[in-house]
Design a protein around this motif. Structure first.
Motif, PDB file in Angstrom:
ATOM      1  N   UNK A 123       0.837  -1.196   0.000  1.00 61.02           N
ATOM      2  CA  UNK A 123       0.000   0.000   0.000  1.00 61.02           C
ATOM      3  C   UNK A 123       0.872   1.245   0.000  1.00 61.02           C
ATOM      4  N   UNK A 124       0.424   2.277  -0.701  1.00 59.79           N
ATOM      5  CA  UNK A 124       1.133   3.549  -0.738  1.00 59.79           C
ATOM      6  C   UNK A 124       0.738   4.432   0.425  1.00 59.79           C
ATOM      7  N   UNK A 125       1.317   5.613   0.466  1.00 59.35           N
ATOM      8  CA  UNK A 125       1.055   6.558   1.547  1.00 59.35           C
ATOM      9  C   UNK A 125      -0.339   7.173   1.436  1.00 59.35           C
ATOM     10  N   UNK A 126      -0.800   7.396   0.232  1.00 57.87           N
ATOM     11  CA  UNK A 126      -2.124   7.998   0.029  1.00 57.87           C
ATOM     12  C   UNK A 126      -3.194   6.916   0.018  1.00 57.87           C
ATOM     13  N   UNK A 127      -4.406   7.305   0.363  1.00 49.98           N
ATOM     14  CA  UNK A 127      -5.524   6.367   0.342  1.00 49.98           C
ATOM     15  C   UNK A 127      -5.764   5.882  -1.086  1.00 49.98           C
ATOM     16  N   UNK A 128      -5.962   4.582  -1.255  1.00 48.76           N
ATOM     17  CA  UNK A 128      -6.239   4.028  -2.570  1.00 48.76           C
ATOM     18  C   UNK A 128      -5.035   3.920  -3.480  1.00 48.76           C
ATOM     19  N   UNK A 129      -3.850   3.925  -2.930  1.00 48.48           N
ATOM     20  CA  UNK A 129      -2.634   3.879  -3.738  1.00 48.48           C
ATOM     21  C   UNK A 129      -1.861   2.599  -3.447  1.00 48.48           C
ATOM     22  N   UNK A 130      -1.398   1.948  -4.498  1.00 44.46           N
ATOM     23  CA  UNK A 130      -0.587   0.745  -4.382  1.00 44.46           C
ATOM     24  C   UNK A 130       0.757   1.026  -5.032  1.00 44.46           C
ATOM     25  N   UNK A 131       1.809   0.520  -4.412  1.00 44.35           N
ATOM     26  CA  UNK A 131       3.157   0.695  -4.925  1.00 44.35           C
ATOM     27  C   UNK A 131       3.692  -0.659  -5.400  1.00 44.35           C
ATOM     28  N   UNK A 132       4.180  -0.703  -6.628  1.00 42.30           N
ATOM     29  CA  UNK A 132       4.822  -1.897  -7.157  1.00 42.30           C
ATOM     30  C   UNK A 132       6.311  -1.588  -7.228  1.00 42.30           C
ATOM     31  N   UNK A 133       7.106  -2.311  -6.453  1.00 44.44           N
ATOM     32  CA  UNK A 133       8.549  -2.101  -6.399  1.00 44.44           C
ATOM     33  C   UNK A 133       9.237  -3.216  -7.181  1.00 44.44           C
ATOM     34  N   UNK A 134      10.098  -2.820  -8.125  1.00 45.28           N
ATOM     35  CA  UNK A 134      10.759  -3.778  -9.010  1.00 45.28           C
ATOM     36  C   UNK A 134      12.259  -3.654  -8.838  1.00 45.28           C
ATOM     37  N   UNK A 135      12.905  -4.782  -8.607  1.00 38.90           N
ATOM     38  CA  UNK A 135      14.361  -4.822  -8.551  1.00 38.90           C
ATOM     39  C   UNK A 135      14.832  -5.754  -9.657  1.00 38.90           C
ATOM     40  N   UNK A 136      15.926  -5.373 -10.285  1.00 40.63           N
ATOM     41  CA  UNK A 136      16.445  -6.200 -11.360  1.00 40.63           C
ATOM     42  C   UNK A 136      17.716  -5.627 -11.938  1.00 40.63           C
ATOM     43  N   UNK A 137      18.070  -6.128 -13.092  1.00 42.65           N
ATOM     44  CA  UNK A 137      19.280  -5.690 -13.771  1.00 42.65           C
ATOM     45  C   UNK A 137      19.017  -5.640 -15.267  1.00 42.65           C
ATOM     46  N   UNK A 138      19.802  -4.806 -15.929  1.00 36.94           N
ATOM     47  CA  UNK A 138      19.739  -4.773 -17.391  1.00 36.94           C
ATOM     48  C   UNK A 138      20.377  -6.044 -17.911  1.00 36.94           C
TER      49      UNK A 138
END
Length: 120
Positions: free
Chosen positions: A85-100
């Protein structure tokens, strides 16, 4: 292989990692079927907006992200995706880690967070 990129807002040349980040955001936030000449471009994330935020939706968000990025961004090797969940109401955060994955040496991609609004 080198990709010459253009910044979506300024029209100026975009550095390779910045262009990759911009491309990831575009893929994830574009609804499938919304591009006239490329109907299958994008992800199913916009379809998940307004779904209750529970474990099942979290799994769908992660799966939709991986499927879209695997199909449309050959420069990215995904190592980890997290959804919260994000900081604002109704917000979702998708965090992506990777490499080129292109070029002579793979380059680490700093964690990228894509905001999706409209979740409950």
């Amino acid at each position: 292989m080198s990709y010459a990129g253009m910044h979506v807002s300024t029209g100026r040349r975009c550095a390779e990692l910045d262009h990759l980040r911009q491309s990831i955001r575009d893929i994830l936030t574009t609804p499938i079927g919304s591009r006239v000449m490329r109907r299958d471009y994008g992800s199913y994330l916009p379809e998940l907006i307004d779904q209750p935020f529970n474990d099942a939706t979290r799994q769908r968000l992660m799966g939709a992200s991986v499927m879209a990025l695997h199909r449309w961004e050959p420069r990215l090797r995904i190592e980890r995706i997290a959804v919260g969940l994000g900081a604002a109401a109704g917000e979702v955060m998708v965090s992506i880690e990777g490499a080129r994955s292109d070029g002579p040496r793979p380059a680490r991609l700093d964690p990228l967070v894509v905001q999706i609004r409209g979740m409950r």
